[in-house]
Design a protein around this motif. Structure first.
Motif, PDB file in Angstrom:
ATOM      1  N   GLU A 205       0.805  -1.213   0.000  1.00  0.00           N
ATOM      2  CA  GLU A 205       0.000   0.000   0.000  1.00  0.00           C
ATOM      3  C   GLU A 205       0.845   1.274   0.000  1.00  0.00           C
ATOM      4  OE1 GLU A 205      -2.620  -0.267   3.318  1.00  0.00           O
ATOM      5  OE2 GLU A 205      -3.720  -2.005   2.536  1.00  0.00           O
ATOM      6  N   HIS A 206       2.176   1.131  -0.016  1.00  0.00           N
ATOM      7  CA  HIS A 206       3.038   2.314  -0.001  1.00  0.00           C
ATOM      8  C   HIS A 206       3.068   2.960  -1.388  1.00  0.00           C
ATOM      9  CE1 HIS A 206       6.647   4.805   0.445  1.00  0.00           C
ATOM     10  NE2 HIS A 206       6.429   4.730   1.748  1.00  0.00           N
ATOM     11  N   PRO A 207       3.171   4.289  -1.479  1.00  0.00           N
ATOM     12  CA  PRO A 207       3.203   4.972  -2.781  1.00  0.00           C
ATOM     13  C   PRO A 207       4.331   4.510  -3.702  1.00  0.00           C
ATOM     14  CG  PRO A 207       2.825   6.552  -1.012  1.00  0.00           C
ATOM     15  CD  PRO A 207       3.120   5.257  -0.357  1.00  0.00           C
ATOM     16  N   LEU A 208       5.412   3.941  -3.150  1.00  0.00           N
ATOM     17  CA  LEU A 208       6.521   3.479  -3.980  1.00  0.00           C
ATOM     18  C   LEU A 208       6.315   2.068  -4.523  1.00  0.00           C
ATOM     19  CD1 LEU A 208       9.579   4.720  -1.862  1.00  0.00           C
ATOM     20  CD2 LEU A 208       8.602   5.784  -3.899  1.00  0.00           C
ATOM     21  N   PRO A 210       3.834   0.561  -6.543  1.00  0.00           N
ATOM     22  CA  PRO A 210       3.387   0.254  -7.908  1.00  0.00           C
ATOM     23  C   PRO A 210       4.543  -0.059  -8.853  1.00  0.00           C
ATOM     24  CG  PRO A 210       2.141   2.107  -7.058  1.00  0.00           C
ATOM     25  CD  PRO A 210       3.210   1.823  -6.044  1.00  0.00           C
TER      26      PRO A 210
END
Length: 268
Positions: A205-208, A210
């Motif tokens: 779920e961290h922005p990095l 994907p």
């Protein structure tokens, strides 16, 4: 006293401070009832099944935080308002005792962490190659923080390649020799930009995350904590803690310990 184990098991629940429709003892309101069978505030089925004749309950609070309650029932005769006041005094004293116990445990834990950091720093001050020192440090960090994997990276300075040190718990696969992980990792850029710890309870779920789903799955990575190693104002590396067996909520002590070690690694 005279309380069946089955009743205790049925009485387990979670405090529900924000739900005004929850039972009174869950939201922290004191109450007294000498006719619980006809009291709409109580669960009638529970009252009838366990033969509750009268009941008294008061909340325990630390400042304004609801931490629990004291519940008594089935006194011969009935409960009075004086009984309610006495139980509130007792609840306040019990809450204060809990505060002191929590404070003691917090101080004790901080002292233990400081002792660990001091031992690590002593090992960094001894003579020897920097890589050997870092390897010894991350092994100790992994054990103290009960990590599944601990990784240290010293970024290349133009004359040398990146240095990778890795410690893994039993049964955990190393990852630092994966070339695709080294090339695709966004950690270096993120740390040089943010210059502060990065952490995630669920890395997916961290922005990095994907674009890195395959690496996350392959490495079994669930939770991650990364802190920068800074030397003379430059981010020269990182130390990271990996959790692969379960998700982990990182607390301030975890972060502070890793930051303290990284700070002294950067200074050596």
């Amino acid at each position: 006293y005279h309380t069946p184990p089955e009743l205790v098991r049925e009485f387990h629940f979670t405090l529900d401070r924000g739900n005004h429709h929850a039972p009174l003892y869950q939201i922290g309101e004191a109450f007294l009832s000498n006719d619980p069978a006809r009291d709409a505030r109580l669960n009638r089925q529970f009252v009838e099944r366990w033969g509750v004749h009268n009941v008294l309950s008061v909340p325990m609070r630390i400042k304004k935080e609801l931490i629990g309650f004291i519940y008594v029932a089935n006194r011969e005769g009935s409960f009075s308002e004086r009984d309610l006041r006495l139980l509130e005094i007792f609840a306040a004293q019990a809450a204060e005792t809990i505060v002191n116990a929590r404070l003691f445990l917090t101080i004790q834990a901080q002292a233990e962490r400081e002792a660990v950091v001091n031992r690590l720093l002593l090992s960094l001050q001894r003579s020897g190659e920097p890589e050997e020192k870092v390897s010894a440090v991350i092994e100790r960090i992994g054990e103290v923080l009960e990590l599944d994997r601990c990784v240290a990276v010293l970024f290349a300075d133009g004359d040398h390649d990146d240095y990778y040190g890795e410690w893994c718990a039993d049964g955990v696969e190393p990852v630092t020799d994966w070339m695709d992980a080294r090339e695709r990792s966004p950690i270096r850029y993120a740390l040089r930009t943010a210059r502060r710890p990065l952490y995630a309870t669920d890395v997916r779920e961290h922005p990095l995350a994907p674009g890195l789903e395959d690496l996350i799955e392959r490495s079994n990575l669930k939770s991650l904590l990364v802190v920068p190693i800074i030397h003379q104002g430059r981010v020269i590396g990182s130390i990271s803690g990996h959790q692969t067996s379960h998700f982990r909520q990182w607390n301030e002590d975890d972060i502070d310990l890793l930051v303290a070690v990284a700070t002294h690694v950067g200074a050596t």
